[in-house]
Motif scaffolding. Structure first.
Motif, PDB file in Angstrom:
ATOM      1  N   GLU A  82       0.677  -1.058  -0.147  1.00  0.00           N
ATOM      2  CA  GLU A  82       0.042  -0.034  -0.112  1.00  0.00           C
ATOM      3  C   GLU A  82       0.861   1.278  -0.092  1.00  0.00           C
ATOM      4  N   GLY A  83       2.132   1.283  -0.029  1.00  0.00           N
ATOM      5  CA  GLY A  83       2.933   2.274   0.070  1.00  0.00           C
ATOM      6  C   GLY A  83       3.372   2.860   1.261  1.00  0.00           C
ATOM      7  N   ASN A  84       3.173   2.275   2.398  1.00  0.00           N
ATOM      8  CA  ASN A  84       3.183   2.519   3.735  1.00  0.00           C
ATOM      9  C   ASN A  84       4.645   1.866   4.338  1.00  0.00           C
ATOM     10  N   GLN A  85       5.474   3.074   4.805  1.00  0.00           N
ATOM     11  CA  GLN A  85       6.944   2.646   5.282  1.00  0.00           C
ATOM     12  C   GLN A  85       6.867   1.881   6.646  1.00  0.00           C
ATOM     13  N   TYR A  86       7.665   1.142   6.822  1.00  0.00           N
ATOM     14  CA  TYR A  86       7.849   0.295   7.988  1.00  0.00           C
ATOM     15  C   TYR A  86       9.285  -0.329   7.998  1.00  0.00           C
ATOM     16  N   LYS A  87       9.673  -0.661   9.140  1.00  0.00           N
ATOM     17  CA  LYS A  87      11.186  -1.133   9.660  1.00  0.00           C
ATOM     18  C   LYS A  87      10.817  -2.634   9.794  1.00  0.00           C
ATOM     19  N   CYS A  88      12.109  -3.526   9.448  1.00  0.00           N
ATOM     20  CA  CYS A  88      12.138  -4.732   9.899  1.00  0.00           C
ATOM     21  C   CYS A  88      13.555  -5.131  10.412  1.00  0.00           C
ATOM     22  N   PHE A  89      13.358  -6.329  10.957  1.00  0.00           N
ATOM     23  CA  PHE A  89      14.905  -6.765  11.593  1.00  0.00           C
ATOM     24  C   PHE A  89      14.716  -8.357  11.534  1.00  0.00           C
ATOM     25  N   PHE A  90      15.750  -8.756  11.633  1.00  0.00           N
ATOM     26  CA  PHE A  90      16.114 -10.303  11.931  1.00  0.00           C
ATOM     27  C   PHE A  90      16.972 -10.630  13.248  1.00  0.00           C
ATOM     28  N   SER A  91      16.296 -11.360  14.258  1.00  0.00           N
ATOM     29  CA  SER A  91      17.019 -11.754  15.335  1.00  0.00           C
ATOM     30  C   SER A  91      18.382 -12.642  15.005  1.00  0.00           C
ATOM     31  N   LYS A  92      19.165 -12.823  15.996  1.00  0.00           N
ATOM     32  CA  LYS A  92      20.514 -13.494  15.682  1.00  0.00           C
ATOM     33  C   LYS A  92      20.153 -15.069  15.643  1.00  0.00           C
ATOM     34  N   GLU A  93      19.042 -15.333  16.269  1.00  0.00           N
ATOM     35  CA  GLU A  93      18.499 -16.636  16.141  1.00  0.00           C
ATOM     36  C   GLU A  93      18.165 -17.148  14.824  1.00  0.00           C
ATOM     37  N   THR A  94      17.485 -16.185  14.064  1.00  0.00           N
ATOM     38  CA  THR A  94      16.819 -16.362  12.824  1.00  0.00           C
ATOM     39  C   THR A  94      17.946 -16.364  11.727  1.00  0.00           C
ATOM     40  N   ILE A  95      18.787 -15.435  12.096  1.00  0.00           N
ATOM     41  CA  ILE A  95      20.047 -15.343  10.866  1.00  0.00           C
ATOM     42  C   ILE A  95      20.926 -16.765  11.257  1.00  0.00           C
ATOM     43  N   LYS A  96      20.990 -17.070  12.216  1.00  0.00           N
ATOM     44  CA  LYS A  96      21.785 -18.536  12.432  1.00  0.00           C
ATOM     45  C   LYS A  96      21.080 -19.601  11.465  1.00  0.00           C
ATOM     46  N   ARG A  97      19.720 -19.637  11.932  1.00  0.00           N
ATOM     47  CA  ARG A  97      19.169 -20.871  11.125  1.00  0.00           C
ATOM     48  C   ARG A  97      18.994 -20.653   9.879  1.00  0.00           C
ATOM     49  N   VAL A  98      18.749 -19.348   9.266  1.00  0.00           N
ATOM     50  CA  VAL A  98      18.645 -18.781   7.713  1.00  0.00           C
ATOM     51  C   VAL A  98      20.043 -19.405   7.312  1.00  0.00           C
ATOM     52  N   SER A  99      21.176 -19.121   7.785  1.00  0.00           N
ATOM     53  CA  SER A  99      22.484 -19.283   7.101  1.00  0.00           C
ATOM     54  C   SER A  99      22.624 -20.833   7.187  1.00  0.00           C
ATOM     55  N   GLU A 100      22.234 -21.728   8.141  1.00  0.00           N
ATOM     56  CA  GLU A 100      22.455 -23.065   7.945  1.00  0.00           C
ATOM     57  C   GLU A 100      21.450 -23.796   7.099  1.00  0.00           C
ATOM     58  N   LEU A 101      20.309 -23.182   6.860  1.00  0.00           N
ATOM     59  CA  LEU A 101      19.448 -23.709   5.876  1.00  0.00           C
ATOM     60  C   LEU A 101      19.923 -23.582   4.614  1.00  0.00           C
ATOM     61  N   TYR A 102      20.394 -22.154   4.272  1.00  0.00           N
ATOM     62  CA  TYR A 102      21.105 -21.897   3.038  1.00  0.00           C
ATOM     63  C   TYR A 102      22.120 -22.906   2.543  1.00  0.00           C
ATOM     64  N   MET A 103      22.949 -23.365   3.445  1.00  0.00           N
ATOM     65  CA  MET A 103      24.109 -24.391   3.248  1.00  0.00           C
ATOM     66  C   MET A 103      23.698 -25.634   3.170  1.00  0.00           C
ATOM     67  N   LEU A 104      22.814 -26.165   4.033  1.00  0.00           N
ATOM     68  CA  LEU A 104      22.057 -27.462   3.902  1.00  0.00           C
ATOM     69  C   LEU A 104      21.174 -27.728   2.787  1.00  0.00           C
ATOM     70  N   GLU A 105      20.589 -26.797   2.212  1.00  0.00           N
ATOM     71  CA  GLU A 105      19.752 -27.079   1.201  1.00  0.00           C
ATOM     72  C   GLU A 105      20.409 -26.581  -0.408  1.00  0.00           C
ATOM     73  N   SER A 106      21.700 -26.502  -0.052  1.00  0.00           N
ATOM     74  CA  SER A 106      22.549 -26.259  -1.358  1.00  0.00           C
ATOM     75  C   SER A 106      22.222 -25.198  -2.058  1.00  0.00           C
ATOM     76  N   LYS A 107      21.827 -24.024  -1.466  1.00  0.00           N
ATOM     77  CA  LYS A 107      21.462 -22.841  -2.105  1.00  0.00           C
ATOM     78  C   LYS A 107      22.768 -22.020  -2.456  1.00  0.00           C
ATOM     79  N   HIS A 108      23.945 -22.422  -2.154  1.00  0.00           N
ATOM     80  CA  HIS A 108      25.448 -21.880  -2.332  1.00  0.00           C
ATOM     81  C   HIS A 108      25.741 -21.298  -3.708  1.00  0.00           C
TER      82      HIS A 108
END
Length: 197
Positions: A71-97
């Motif tokens: 809708e064109g509304n601004q907002y801010k987003c962030f990632f927690s340490k826990e989410t980043i750790k899991r995302v990085s693991e899945l990226y490699m585990l699922e051969s997205k490299h």
């Protein structure tokens, strides 16, 4: 302004990071470095005989990134340490490299993530040796650029300067802390005072 935490739902059909994009303006506002044959980090000027490796932050925890919704509304987003750790693991585990894009628009071949880690100690991390310093919980990657066009015309020319992720995330609304609310109010008051001076 609304602030949301991005999380992943591993039960969903699509989740996490499916590619890393080479971009001119990383949302996390961190540029990467690239390396010459002697292993030293270089700026984006001229370089002889390159290793064709770029290193930088992929995701930094708790940094608020400005976004605009449908809708064109601004907002801010962030990632927690826990989410980043899991995302990085899945990226490699699922051969997205080997999944890479250019400016989130064009799929590019010949680009491979060859190293990936989470910063455990910001003062004693490998990145320190190359003049970079990231907070604990940052996902750092090294990518090998074998694509001649991307290397010559985008990396060496300084057209692309950092990493940005492509992925599927859930939004978890958060309540702004009292400190954040007070900081915003102070900022508004200071702006008004400066306008009247």
């Amino acid at each position: 302004m609304k602030v949301v935490e991005f999380t992943i739902d591993e039960e969903a059909e699509d989740y996490g990071v499916f590619a890393i994009s080479l971009v001119e303006q990383p949302a996390i506002e961190e540029n990467f470095k690239y390396f010459s044959k002697d292993g030293r980090a270089k700026n984006f000027a001229t370089v002889d005989k390159d290793k064709r490796i770029v290193m930088g932050a992929v995701m930094i925890p708790d940094i608020q990134i400005l976004r605009v919704d449908e809708e064109g509304n601004q907002y801010k987003c962030f990632f927690s340490k826990e989410t980043i750790k899991r995302v990085s693991e899945l990226y490699m585990l699922e051969s997205k490299h080997k999944n890479a894009t250019l400016e989130h628009q064009r799929v590019i071949n010949g680009i491979t993530t060859i190293e990936s880690w989470i910063v455990a100690d910001s003062k004693h991390d490998k990145t320190q040796a190359f003049g970079l310093e990231y907070p604990v919980g940052t996902w750092v990657a090294c990518m090998k650029i074998d694509n001649e066009d991307v290397w010559q015309n985008y990396v060496k020319e300084g057209i692309v300067k950092g990493f940005s992720i492509e992925g599927y995330f859930d939004e978890k609304p958060t309540k702004m802390s009292q400190e954040s609310v007070l900081k915003q109010i102070r900022s508004i008051i200071l702006e008004d005072e400066n306008k009247t001076l």
